[in-house]
Design an enzyme around this catalytic site. Structure first.
Site, PDB file in Angstrom:
ATOM      1  N   TYR A 155       0.855  -1.200   0.000  1.00  0.00           N
ATOM      2  CA  TYR A 155       0.000   0.000   0.000  1.00  0.00           C
ATOM      3  C   TYR A 155       0.892   1.251   0.000  1.00  0.00           C
ATOM      4  O   TYR A 155       0.514   2.292  -0.517  1.00  0.00           O
ATOM      5  CB  TYR A 155      -0.932  -0.039   1.214  1.00  0.00           C
ATOM      6  CG  TYR A 155      -2.189   0.777   1.067  1.00  0.00           C
ATOM      7  CD1 TYR A 155      -3.060   0.561   0.019  1.00  0.00           C
ATOM      8  CD2 TYR A 155      -2.514   1.774   1.987  1.00  0.00           C
ATOM      9  CE1 TYR A 155      -4.226   1.308  -0.109  1.00  0.00           C
ATOM     10  CE2 TYR A 155      -3.674   2.516   1.872  1.00  0.00           C
ATOM     11  CZ  TYR A 155      -4.523   2.281   0.829  1.00  0.00           C
ATOM     12  OH  TYR A 155      -5.675   3.022   0.707  1.00  0.00           O
ATOM     13  N   LYS A 162      -3.318   8.364   2.960  1.00  0.00           N
ATOM     14  CA  LYS A 162      -4.541   8.159   3.763  1.00  0.00           C
ATOM     15  C   LYS A 162      -4.361   8.694   5.180  1.00  0.00           C
ATOM     16  O   LYS A 162      -5.319   9.187   5.781  1.00  0.00           O
ATOM     17  CB  LYS A 162      -4.923   6.678   3.800  1.00  0.00           C
ATOM     18  CG  LYS A 162      -5.379   6.110   2.458  1.00  0.00           C
ATOM     19  CD  LYS A 162      -6.622   6.816   1.912  1.00  0.00           C
ATOM     20  CE  LYS A 162      -7.231   6.052   0.750  1.00  0.00           C
ATOM     21  NZ  LYS A 162      -8.245   6.838   0.030  1.00  0.00           N
TER      22      LYS A 162
HETATM   23  P1  NAD Z   1     -12.503   3.278  -8.001  1.00  0.00           P
HETATM   24  O1  NAD Z   1     -11.371   3.082  -8.935  1.00  0.00           O
HETATM   25  O2  NAD Z   1     -13.831   2.819  -8.420  1.00  0.00           O
HETATM   26  O3  NAD Z   1     -12.604   4.801  -7.536  1.00  0.00           O
HETATM   27  C1  NAD Z   1     -11.493   5.674  -7.492  1.00  0.00           C
HETATM   28  C2  NAD Z   1     -11.945   6.937  -8.176  1.00  0.00           C
HETATM   29  O4  NAD Z   1     -10.937   7.973  -8.100  1.00  0.00           O
HETATM   30  C3  NAD Z   1     -12.241   6.719  -9.656  1.00  0.00           C
HETATM   31  O5  NAD Z   1     -13.560   7.102  -9.963  1.00  0.00           O
HETATM   32  C4  NAD Z   1     -11.247   7.624 -10.350  1.00  0.00           C
HETATM   33  O6  NAD Z   1     -11.719   8.145 -11.564  1.00  0.00           O
HETATM   34  C5  NAD Z   1     -11.087   8.704  -9.305  1.00  0.00           C
HETATM   35  N1  NAD Z   1      -9.929   9.574  -9.571  1.00  0.00           N
HETATM   36  C6  NAD Z   1      -8.622   9.211  -9.646  1.00  0.00           C
HETATM   37  N2  NAD Z   1      -7.878  10.280 -10.011  1.00  0.00           N
HETATM   38  C7  NAD Z   1      -8.739  11.328 -10.149  1.00  0.00           C
HETATM   39  C8  NAD Z   1      -8.579  12.694 -10.517  1.00  0.00           C
HETATM   40  N3  NAD Z   1      -7.379  13.219 -10.799  1.00  0.00           N
HETATM   41  N4  NAD Z   1      -9.684  13.482 -10.569  1.00  0.00           N
HETATM   42  C9  NAD Z   1     -10.915  12.974 -10.283  1.00  0.00           C
HETATM   43  N5  NAD Z   1     -11.128  11.693  -9.925  1.00  0.00           N
HETATM   44  C10 NAD Z   1     -10.040  10.888  -9.863  1.00  0.00           C
HETATM   45  O7  NAD Z   1     -12.048   2.526  -6.634  1.00  0.00           O
HETATM   46  P2  NAD Z   1     -12.674   2.552  -5.170  1.00  0.00           P
HETATM   47  O8  NAD Z   1     -12.070   1.393  -4.491  1.00  0.00           O
HETATM   48  O9  NAD Z   1     -14.141   2.708  -5.238  1.00  0.00           O
HETATM   49  O10 NAD Z   1     -12.015   3.855  -4.528  1.00  0.00           O
HETATM   50  C11 NAD Z   1     -12.769   4.884  -3.925  1.00  0.00           C
HETATM   51  C12 NAD Z   1     -12.110   5.325  -2.636  1.00  0.00           C
HETATM   52  O11 NAD Z   1     -12.233   4.286  -1.671  1.00  0.00           O
HETATM   53  C13 NAD Z   1     -10.634   5.639  -2.742  1.00  0.00           C
HETATM   54  O12 NAD Z   1     -10.329   6.746  -1.910  1.00  0.00           O
HETATM   55  C14 NAD Z   1      -9.990   4.394  -2.166  1.00  0.00           C
HETATM   56  O13 NAD Z   1      -8.691   4.619  -1.669  1.00  0.00           O
HETATM   57  C15 NAD Z   1     -10.964   4.114  -1.058  1.00  0.00           C
HETATM   58  N6  NAD Z   1     -10.893   2.773  -0.480  1.00  0.00           N
HETATM   59  C16 NAD Z   1     -10.962   1.675  -1.281  1.00  0.00           C
HETATM   60  C17 NAD Z   1     -10.892   0.410  -0.716  1.00  0.00           C
HETATM   61  C18 NAD Z   1     -10.926  -0.817  -1.574  1.00  0.00           C
HETATM   62  O14 NAD Z   1     -10.460  -1.880  -1.130  1.00  0.00           O
HETATM   63  N7  NAD Z   1     -11.488  -0.746  -2.784  1.00  0.00           N
HETATM   64  C19 NAD Z   1     -10.769   0.270   0.683  1.00  0.00           C
HETATM   65  C20 NAD Z   1     -10.729   1.413   1.478  1.00  0.00           C
HETATM   66  C21 NAD Z   1     -10.779   2.663   0.877  1.00  0.00           C
END
Ligand code: NAD
Length: 267
Positions: A155, A162
């Site tokens: 990570y 984060k």
């Molecule tokens: P995802 O890929 O569906 O979503 C990530 C989003 O960030 C995408 O829609 C992408 O277009 C957007 N993004 C990236 N760069 C960007 C930019 N410059 N401008 C605008 N948008 C931008 O994946 P996800 O897992 O749904 O991620 C959403 C959030 O949840 C993130 O913050 C991620 O770190 C967090 N998260 C995810 C998990 C997991 O295991 N999937 C766990 C905990 C937290």
């Protein structure tokens, strides 16, 4: 009458139907919210537009959160469309793929800058533009991960981003309390999404958490329900909090209970 009848908000971070932001959108829609969506680039338009349309949203606009100009344009359009806002969802993170694996010591200056800019600073940038539109108070929510607090191999710089994001939640909560705006985060367990698949060894950690966490793996729907609570008036005066939606993984001291004389879940 749902919890969100008459409430309007913007959702940043839907890339496709597996996005956590889409799970949140569905939960808010089910409670009667009027939603606007912002997506990262032209490529995602054809994925996000039909999803937004499926829940009757007529506001779908591009915005790269690394550009202040793009954010200004987006919020001008949102002000015209919605008049005022009640909530904001920030579900965005990015780091170059080479930063999400291998030795942490190899983190580059540029990778660090990009990860912190997209995944952390963007919350401040969006909050600044949303605050004047939250004239009746409001709520903001972002997404974090346990790798902010405890080392999660691969990570890497995203854990640092984060940690900064979680501190940002607390500083924003302090600053925006006087405007009756709450700011919280959900720390979700691993979920298979586009962003998650960019982290080396993600499938292994998904399966590991599924075995160790008291309630196993979580999904987008679990996060959506918790998000709807935190963004609703039911969470009035809850601010600056990080709420775990992780099947209880964070309470475990021993990585595998069987190594400490306990029993594995499946035994
Ligand atoms: P995802 O890929 O569906 O979503 C990530 C989003 O960030 C995408 O829609 C992408 O277009 C957007 N993004 C990236 N760069 C960007 C930019 N410059 N401008 C605008 N948008 C931008 O994946 P996800 O897992 O749904 O991620 C959403 C959030 O949840 C993130 O913050 C991620 O770190 C967090 N998260 C995810 C998990 C997991 O295991 N999937 C766990 C905990 C937290």
């Amino acid at each position: 009458m749902g919890l969100f009848s008459g409430k309007k908000g913007l959702i940043f971070g839907v890339a496709n139907k597996n996005s956590i932001a889409w799970g949140i959108a569905q939960a808010l829609h089910a409670e009667g919210a009027e939603l606007g969506f912002s997506y990262a680039g032209e490529v995602l338009k054809k994925r996000v537009e039909p999803l937004a349309e499926s829940i009757g949203s007529r506001f779908v606009e591009e915005c790269d959160v690394t550009s202040d100009e793009a954010i200004d344009v987006l919020f001008d359009k949102a002000a015209q469309h919605f008049g005022k806002l009640d909530f904001l969802v920030h579900s965005i993170a990015y780091a170059p793929s080479e930063e999400l694996g291998g030795r942490f010591i190899n983190t580059t200056r540029n990778g660090f800058r990009i990860a912190l800019d997209v995944s952390c600073y963007s919350l401040i940038a969006l909050a600044k533009r949303a605050q004047p539109l939250m004239t009746d108070g409001g709520a903001m929510l972002t997404m974090t991960y346990y790798g902010a607090e405890k080392v999660t191999p691969n990570y890497n710089v995203m854990g640092v981003a984060k940690a900064a994001l979680e501190a940002t939640v607390r500083y924003l909560a302090w600053d925006l309390g006087k405007d009756r705006i709450r700011v919280n985060a959900i720390s979700a367990g691993p979920i298979k999404t586009l962003a998650a698949s960019g982290v080396s060894g993600f499938r292994k950690s998904l399966s590991y958490v599924g075995q160790v966490a008291p309630m196993g793996n979580v999904d987008q729907e679990d996060v959506g329900h918790a998000a709807a609570f935190l963004l609703s008036d039911r969470a009035a005066r809850i601010t600056g909090e990080i709420l775990y939606v992780d099947g209880g993984y964070n309470i475990m001291g021993a990585p595998d209970p069987s190594l400490m004389g306990g029993e594995s879940k499946e035994e």
